[in-house]
Design an enzyme around this catalytic site. Sequence first.
Site, PDB file in Angstrom:
ATOM      1  N   ILE A   1       0.886  -1.164   0.000  1.00 60.26           N
ATOM      2  CA  ILE A   1       0.000   0.000   0.000  1.00 60.26           C
ATOM      3  C   ILE A   1       0.922   1.211   0.000  1.00 60.26           C
ATOM      4  O   ILE A   1       1.858   1.293   0.803  1.00 60.26           O
ATOM      5  CB  ILE A   1      -0.952   0.000   1.222  1.00 60.26           C
ATOM      6  CG1 ILE A   1      -1.895   1.209   1.185  1.00 60.26           C
ATOM      7  CG2 ILE A   1      -0.206  -0.071   2.539  1.00 60.26           C
ATOM      8  CD1 ILE A   1      -2.981   1.158   2.254  1.00 60.26           C
ATOM      9  N   SER A   2       0.721   2.115  -0.938  1.00 62.13           N
ATOM     10  CA  SER A   2       1.668   3.205  -1.150  1.00 62.13           C
ATOM     11  C   SER A   2       1.793   4.102   0.070  1.00 62.13           C
ATOM     12  O   SER A   2       0.884   4.203   0.910  1.00 62.13           O
ATOM     13  CB  SER A   2       1.239   4.053  -2.351  1.00 62.13           C
ATOM     14  OG  SER A   2       1.344   3.327  -3.545  1.00 62.13           O
ATOM     15  N   HIS A   3       2.937   4.773   0.167  1.00 61.20           N
ATOM     16  CA  HIS A   3       3.166   5.786   1.183  1.00 61.20           C
ATOM     17  C   HIS A   3       2.036   6.816   1.116  1.00 61.20           C
ATOM     18  O   HIS A   3       1.622   7.224   0.028  1.00 61.20           O
ATOM     19  CB  HIS A   3       4.514   6.467   0.896  1.00 61.20           C
ATOM     20  CG  HIS A   3       5.038   7.319   1.991  1.00 61.20           C
ATOM     21  ND1 HIS A   3       4.402   8.465   2.418  1.00 61.20           N
ATOM     22  CD2 HIS A   3       6.153   7.217   2.754  1.00 61.20           C
ATOM     23  CE1 HIS A   3       5.093   9.034   3.387  1.00 61.20           C
ATOM     24  NE2 HIS A   3       6.164   8.288   3.617  1.00 61.20           N
TER      25      HIS A   3
END
Length: 241
Positions: free
Chosen positions: A80-82
């Site tokens: 899950i992206s930053h």
Amino acid sequence: MAGRAVLNIPSNQPPADHGESQQMLRQQQRLVEQLRTAGIQDQRVLAVMGQVPRHQFVDEALANRAYEASALPIGYGQTISHPYTVACMTAALLENQSHAPARLRVLEIGTGSGFQTAVLAALVARVYSIERLALLATRAAQRLQQLKLRNVRLQHGDGNHGWPDYAPFDGIVVTAAAKGIPRPLAQQLTIGGCMVTPLDTGQEQVLIRLTRTTAEEFCHELLGPATFVPLLSGVAFGVSP
């Protein structure tokens, strides 16, 4: 066309006690302030980042880390992206659009956990999202359904081809790095529409915004360095990407 989503957020995890819920809310608000300090200025994006429950898009064992300023694993070699990356890409997509966000149709390549999808769905009219890993697509669909986000259409497929049946799109967000600008995706932009995508130059990854200025002409802007998984072709049904 359906209007933008209004978040109605039942939990897909065991109910937290009041103290735990308040602690998570404080963590989420601290994250929003960190995003503001880091340079995210779009108040619409900040508001949605303070509403979408990131802890529901990670495994329960990582829920207590959901509001850290970091990417987190979601399985199958994906993350899950930053939060800053999600906010930055969303703000870049909305900037300079000729239509109000609530009228925009957006294509997302790489559904992943579904968190970026949910953020977009809270802001735009319609989100079309493609995920090549079947297990991630199924999980994301379940999460988005639990949040009652009815303006999202998901597909298990190869995102390199886009979604011609629903093109053109006002915006495209790509959450994996290609070796060059994916031409089939660029051709599915409306004139005046833009694509926010990471590119792998061979030496580094950079985030760019590509805007379609005429039927055959595009311009691009460099947004900064990036770190993404590679954009792969084909589809996968098992645990291996």
